[in-house]
Design an enzyme around this catalytic site. Structure first.
Site, PDB file in Angstrom:
ATOM      1  N   LYS A  61     131.054  52.919 -26.819  1.00  0.00           N
ATOM      2  CA  LYS A  61     130.434  53.859 -25.865  1.00  0.00           C
ATOM      3  C   LYS A  61     128.926  53.608 -25.770  1.00  0.00           C
ATOM      4  O   LYS A  61     128.360  53.574 -24.682  1.00  0.00           O
ATOM      5  CB  LYS A  61     130.728  55.309 -26.285  1.00  0.00           C
ATOM      6  CG  LYS A  61     132.177  55.699 -26.009  1.00  0.00           C
ATOM      7  CD  LYS A  61     132.605  56.975 -26.717  1.00  0.00           C
ATOM      8  CE  LYS A  61     134.126  57.130 -26.596  1.00  0.00           C
ATOM      9  NZ  LYS A  61     134.663  58.214 -27.415  1.00  0.00           N
ATOM     10  N   GLN A 105     132.676  62.616 -31.683  1.00  0.00           N
ATOM     11  CA  GLN A 105     133.867  61.770 -31.786  1.00  0.00           C
ATOM     12  C   GLN A 105     134.965  62.452 -32.599  1.00  0.00           C
ATOM     13  O   GLN A 105     134.729  62.976 -33.678  1.00  0.00           O
ATOM     14  CB  GLN A 105     133.483  60.423 -32.413  1.00  0.00           C
ATOM     15  CG  GLN A 105     134.598  59.412 -32.431  1.00  0.00           C
ATOM     16  CD  GLN A 105     135.080  59.013 -31.039  1.00  0.00           C
ATOM     17  OE1 GLN A 105     134.304  58.744 -30.137  1.00  0.00           O
ATOM     18  NE2 GLN A 105     136.401  58.993 -30.861  1.00  0.00           N
ATOM     19  N   ASP A 128     133.247  65.263 -22.284  1.00  0.00           N
ATOM     20  CA  ASP A 128     134.667  65.054 -22.595  1.00  0.00           C
ATOM     21  C   ASP A 128     135.550  66.047 -21.833  1.00  0.00           C
ATOM     22  O   ASP A 128     136.765  65.909 -21.805  1.00  0.00           O
ATOM     23  CB  ASP A 128     134.914  65.245 -24.104  1.00  0.00           C
ATOM     24  CG  ASP A 128     134.837  63.934 -24.875  1.00  0.00           C
ATOM     25  OD1 ASP A 128     135.117  62.876 -24.279  1.00  0.00           O
ATOM     26  OD2 ASP A 128     134.499  63.975 -26.076  1.00  0.00           O
TER      27      ASP A 128
END
Ligand code: NDP
Length: 304
Positions: A61, A105, A128
């Site tokens: 990422k 994460q 997200d």
């Protein structure tokens, strides 16, 4: 992409190529933003602990941010970090004007309450799309804000392959908060790239094969290697394989290989279009994460 028999090539939905196209668009938008605002979309990636798979995801990422011209921060906390420490990092990122997207994460170590961390992220920076406010907006059919990365990636794969879900029977295998539920919400929304009749199947579903056999579009997201067999699919169905499963393969260089939730060689002869694993949905998730960060940047500029 795995080796694919020549006769199936025309049926393939090439996620790697489509993700590359979206990333070119993301880079172009970032260049326009740099000109207009003298600023860049900023993404913060928080990693708690040293899970090897998470380390790989986080690095890819951050690397993608550099490629696209984003500003990024990688914050690594030790395996024994406390809930308060993680919350404090999230709080400072919420207040940092250079950061437009925050992601923590998954999965964090067991002492961390993941949902409480998600709830603490500013919904405007929740790239997200896991925050209850954004999940709620999605269910209400408001697609103007953050969009769930993997499911929105699937919608992009369909759209950019000329497949409209409108009026089709779409069967989603899996009801997780990350894939299955938001996938169903997007497919049943009103409007372009939606308007499907949706059935969601899970581990308690009875007569699952009967349901999948009636599907025009199948989205498999259950995390069971090659679960969807040829006899569970009708002729001409579109099959999207979200699954990523590592299975032992002594003949492979690393002694393992990746397979999806779909038995590709059995299903491909019947499907009209199908995604491979790897090289299907996988590359789309990061592309859509980057796109959400650009959306978050633009929304932040509008508020100013
Ligand atoms: P979860 O484990 O959170 O959810 C799995 C879902 O599948 C659950 O709803 C479960 O049902 C259902 N399920 C499990 N076994 C069966 C069965 N035998 N029959 C019917 N339903 C079943 O997984 P995720 O949604 O997080 O991930 C699914 C897959 O997608 C994984 O392989 C994961 O690696 C992959 N993935 C890929 C991404 C990408 O970027 N390409 C991103 C995210 C995930 P129940 O609710 O009843 O337990």
């Amino acid at each position: 992409m795995p080796p694919v028999k020549k006769e199936f090539l025309a049926k393939l939905i090439d996620g790697k190529a489509i993700a590359a196209e979206i990333n070119r668009e993301n880079a172009a938008e970032t260049a326009v933003i740099a000109k207009e605002y003298g600023a860049a979309p900023g993404l913060a990636v928080v990693l708690v602990g040293n899970d090897p798979a998470s380390q790989v995801y986080v690095s890819s990422k951050v690397k993608k941010c550099a490629e696209l011209g984003f500003y990024s921060e990688k914050i690594v906390l030790p395996e024994n970090a406390t809930q308060e420490e993680v919350l404090s990092v999230v709080d400072s990122l919420n207040r940092n004007p250079a950061i437009h997207g925050i992601l923590v994460q998954s999965p964090p170590p067991p002492q961390i309450d993941e949902q409480a961390i998600i709830n603490a992220i500013d919904p405007a920076k929740d790239v997200d799309c896991f925050h209850p406010l954004n999940v709620g907006k999605l269910l209400l059919g408001d697609l103007s804000g953050m969009l769930p990365c993997t499911p929105w990636g699937v919608i992009q794969l369909l759209d950019r392959s000329g497949i409209s879900p409108a009026g089709k029977h779409a069967v989603v295998l899996g009801r997780s908060n990350i894939v299955g539920k938001p996938m169903a919400a997007l497919l049943m929304a009103k409007g372009k790239n939606a308007d499907a009749t949706v059935t969601v199947c899970h581990s308690r579903t009875k007569n699952l094969a009967e349901i999948t056999r009636s599907a025009d579009i199948i989205i498999a997201a259950i995390g069971k290697p090659e679960f969807l067999r040829g006899d569970m699919v009708k002729e001409g169905a579109v099959v999207i394989d979200v699954g990523i499963n590592r299975i032992a393969d002594p003949s492979a260089p690393k002694g393992m290989r990746l397979v999806g939730d779909v038995a590709f060689d059995e299903v491909a002869p019947k499907a009209s279009r199908i995604t491979p694993v790897p090289g299907g949905v996988g590359p789309m998730t990061i592309a859509m994460l980057m796109n959400n960060t650009i959306r978050a940047f633009k929304a932040a500029m509008k508020k100013k």
